[in-house]
Enzyme design. Structure first.
Site, PDB file in Angstrom:
ATOM      1  N   HIS A   1       2.602   9.402 -20.847  1.00 41.51           N
ATOM      2  CA  HIS A   1       4.057   9.378 -20.839  1.00 41.51           C
ATOM      3  C   HIS A   1       4.537   8.165 -21.615  1.00 41.51           C
ATOM      4  O   HIS A   1       3.932   7.112 -21.548  1.00 41.51           O
ATOM      5  CB  HIS A   1       4.575   9.309 -19.405  1.00 41.51           C
ATOM      6  CG  HIS A   1       5.943   9.869 -19.238  1.00 41.51           C
ATOM      7  ND1 HIS A   1       6.183  11.184 -18.914  1.00 41.51           N
ATOM      8  CD2 HIS A   1       7.152   9.288 -19.356  1.00 41.51           C
ATOM      9  CE1 HIS A   1       7.482  11.387 -18.836  1.00 41.51           C
ATOM     10  NE2 HIS A   1       8.101  10.246 -19.110  1.00 41.51           N
TER      11      HIS A   1
ATOM     12  N   ASP B   1      14.337  13.510  -9.541  1.00 41.85           N
ATOM     13  CA  ASP B   1      14.294  12.825 -10.845  1.00 41.85           C
ATOM     14  C   ASP B   1      15.087  13.615 -11.880  1.00 41.85           C
ATOM     15  O   ASP B   1      15.778  13.039 -12.719  1.00 41.85           O
ATOM     16  CB  ASP B   1      12.848  12.641 -11.329  1.00 41.85           C
ATOM     17  CG  ASP B   1      12.837  12.057 -12.736  1.00 41.85           C
ATOM     18  OD1 ASP B   1      13.386  10.949 -12.918  1.00 41.85           O
ATOM     19  OD2 ASP B   1      12.354  12.719 -13.671  1.00 41.85           O
TER      20      ASP B   1
ATOM     21  N   ARG C   1      21.598   9.383 -15.523  1.00 41.02           N
ATOM     22  CA  ARG C   1      21.325   8.081 -16.169  1.00 41.02           C
ATOM     23  C   ARG C   1      21.583   8.168 -17.670  1.00 41.02           C
ATOM     24  O   ARG C   1      22.091   7.230 -18.276  1.00 41.02           O
ATOM     25  CB  ARG C   1      19.857   7.675 -15.938  1.00 41.02           C
ATOM     26  CG  ARG C   1      19.589   7.164 -14.540  1.00 41.02           C
ATOM     27  CD  ARG C   1      18.100   7.005 -14.287  1.00 41.02           C
ATOM     28  NE  ARG C   1      17.458   6.105 -15.222  1.00 41.02           N
ATOM     29  CZ  ARG C   1      16.199   6.249 -15.664  1.00 41.02           C
ATOM     30  NH1 ARG C   1      15.454   7.253 -15.256  1.00 41.02           N
ATOM     31  NH2 ARG C   1      15.689   5.385 -16.490  1.00 41.02           N
TER      32      ARG C   1
ATOM     33  N   SER D   1      11.096   7.142 -11.971  1.00 35.62           N
ATOM     34  CA  SER D   1      11.212   8.395 -12.716  1.00 35.62           C
ATOM     35  C   SER D   1       9.855   8.818 -13.277  1.00 35.62           C
ATOM     36  O   SER D   1       9.415   9.959 -13.104  1.00 35.62           O
ATOM     37  CB  SER D   1      12.231   8.191 -13.848  1.00 35.62           C
ATOM     38  OG  SER D   1      12.180   9.246 -14.760  1.00 35.62           O
TER      39      SER D   1
ATOM     40  N   LYS E   1       6.919  11.647 -11.402  1.00 36.24           N
ATOM     41  CA  LYS E   1       6.545  12.871 -12.135  1.00 36.24           C
ATOM     42  C   LYS E   1       5.040  12.912 -12.384  1.00 36.24           C
ATOM     43  O   LYS E   1       4.422  13.954 -12.311  1.00 36.24           O
ATOM     44  CB  LYS E   1       7.249  12.906 -13.503  1.00 36.24           C
ATOM     45  CG  LYS E   1       8.705  13.325 -13.421  1.00 36.24           C
ATOM     46  CD  LYS E   1       9.236  13.700 -14.792  1.00 36.24           C
ATOM     47  CE  LYS E   1       9.404  12.511 -15.690  1.00 36.24           C
ATOM     48  NZ  LYS E   1      10.742  11.951 -15.751  1.00 36.24           N
TER      49      LYS E   1
HETATM   50  N1  URA Z   1      10.827   8.723 -19.301  1.00 34.56           N
HETATM   51  C1  URA Z   1      11.111   9.202 -18.068  1.00 34.56           C
HETATM   52  O1  URA Z   1      10.626  10.252 -17.659  1.00 34.56           O
HETATM   53  N2  URA Z   1      11.938   8.489 -17.293  1.00 34.56           N
HETATM   54  C2  URA Z   1      12.481   7.325 -17.678  1.00 34.56           C
HETATM   55  O2  URA Z   1      13.205   6.735 -16.921  1.00 34.56           O
HETATM   56  C3  URA Z   1      12.175   6.839 -18.963  1.00 34.56           C
HETATM   57  C4  URA Z   1      11.351   7.555 -19.768  1.00 34.56           C
END
Ligand code: URA
Length: 408
Positions: free
Chosen positions: A82, A161, A168, A183, A187
């Protein structure tokens, strides 16, 4: 409990209890707390931060808002990656095919754009027919068949989220260490991977502007990973200049394909580095051996073939990628060498052209964006094209070149 008391408490820099955090966030999910109240709380968190204990609670509340995916029926190590998001960051589209063609399973739960940075899901949706919302069964089947799958949060994975992320994006509350950690880590943990690699972008085009902030984010995310027994490695990588040459959704998919077909450069180097880290932690081999495997997968064309299989499996038509044919070339007004390209301003420009969202409901224009014709260290003559805008309106855009390119 009263949401206004909770907002006031965070505004006064006090630590919230787990019950208060759970009440505020879960009530937003069920609709009893409104956008404007959650926006105020998010802003207070953004400004005043959260303690590690509050952040751990937030991660847990996010995870428990939905299901946890069980990938144990898929043989082999599953490694997820990620990025915290950067301008022109299309790395997932390159590393997924490379790493999976080396025999490592890459289950990828991705998001839409956040701030000025485009999300992997938006990029993939620029491919006609590409299905970004997979059921759990489809996701697992694709991982078994192809070894790489990308889905937006499956129907009930971290639904909290999903709604907070969208809010956000349009309330200036993206750049917050606890909110990013919650966040991403929720995930990743709910997504079921055994190992996690996080690419923390640092620089003016990233949410983390300084190394100090990036290190704080690394620290809390690695601690959360450890707590949930998932090996988590955070790499901090530069985001002062855009990543690669193309910024915008279809444009970025095209550049990812170019790399998979053999284009060399800094983007390829970074993709190989991240791929090697993922292969290393999955196979328990040295970094050099892992890098060799990743390079071979790329050079042999195996990774590109994997990308084609992945797109086909998710219903996409790779020949459908289209960029706008309304272009505006921005020419140099002085000669010299390109010393800097302002990632943040290029990101804002691309968003302004329609590649990102300003309001939650905004529709993205997949064909617009910016292509950098000159990159760092390139020599420039007066009149050379520095960058090209791909637009959906013919009226010329007036801009100050120095806001984007530093030439000396
Ligand atoms: N990627 C995400 O999934 N969440 C964030 O807050 C920033 C980048």
């Amino acid at each position: 409990m009263n949401i206004v008391d909770i907002i006031n408490k965070k505004r006064e820099k006090e630590e919230l209890t787990r019950e208060e955090i759970a009440y505020a966030f879960n009530s937003y999910l069920d609709g009893s707390i409104k956008d404007y109240q959650m926006s105020a709380l998010l802003m207070a968190i953004c400004i005043n931060g959260m303690t590690d204990r509050e952040t751990f609670d937030l991660v847990d509340i996010f995870i428990k808002s939905g299901d946890i995916l069980d990938l144990s029926m898929i043989p082999g190590v599953k490694v997820d990656k990620h990025s915290t998001g950067g301008i022109g960051d299309k790395i997932t589209l390159i590393i997924g095919p490379i790493v999976s063609s080396c025999g490592v399973i890459v289950p990828k739960m991705s998001g839409r754009g956040l701030g000025y940075t485009g999300g992997t899901i938006d990029k993939l949706e620029s491919i006609k027919g590409f299905k970004t919302s997979l059921t759990e069964e489809e996701f697992i089947q694709e991982l078994k068949d192809i070894g790489f799958a990308v889905t937006s949060q499956t129907s009930n994975l971290c639904p909290l989220d999903k709604v907070i992320y969208a809010l956000r994006d349009v309330t200036g509350t993206t750049a917050s260490i606890p909110l990013i950690a919650a966040s991403i880590m929720s995930k990743k943990i709910a997504g079921g991977a055994d190992k996690i690699l996080i690419d923390i972008k640092c620089g003016n085009g990233a949410m983390m502007k300084t190394m100090d902030e990036a290190l704080k984010l690394k620290n809390i995310m690695e601690k959360v990973g450890k707590f949930y027994n998932r090996e988590t490695i955070c790499e901090i990588t530069d985001m002062n200049i855009p990543l690669g040459s193309n910024i915008g959704n279809a444009l970025e998919v095209i550049e990812a394909i170019d790399v998979l077909k053999g284009k060399r450069g800094k983007l390829t180097d970074l993709a190989l580095k991240i791929s090697a880290e993922m292969i290393k932690i999955s196979k328990n081999i040295t970094y050099d051996m892992a890098l060799q495997e990743a390079s071979t997968a790329l050079q042999s064309g195996k990774a590109y073939q994997k990308f084609l299989d992945f797109v086909k499996c998710q219903g996409g038509d790779i020949n459908s990628l289209q960029v706008s044919d309304i272009k505006q070339e921005i020419k140099a007004n002085k000669a010299g060498t390109v010393k800097n390209i302002n990632a943040l301003n290029i990101g804002k420009l691309s968003c302004h052209l329609g590649a990102g969202r300003i309001n939650k409901e905004d529709k993205i224009d997949y064909g617009v964006g910016v292509v950098l014709n000159k990159i760092i260290d390139d020599k420039v003559e007066i009149g050379d094209t520095l960058f090209t805008l791909y637009k959906n309106k013919t009226e010329p855009i007036e801009l100050i070149i120095d806001d984007y390119y530093e030439i000396n």
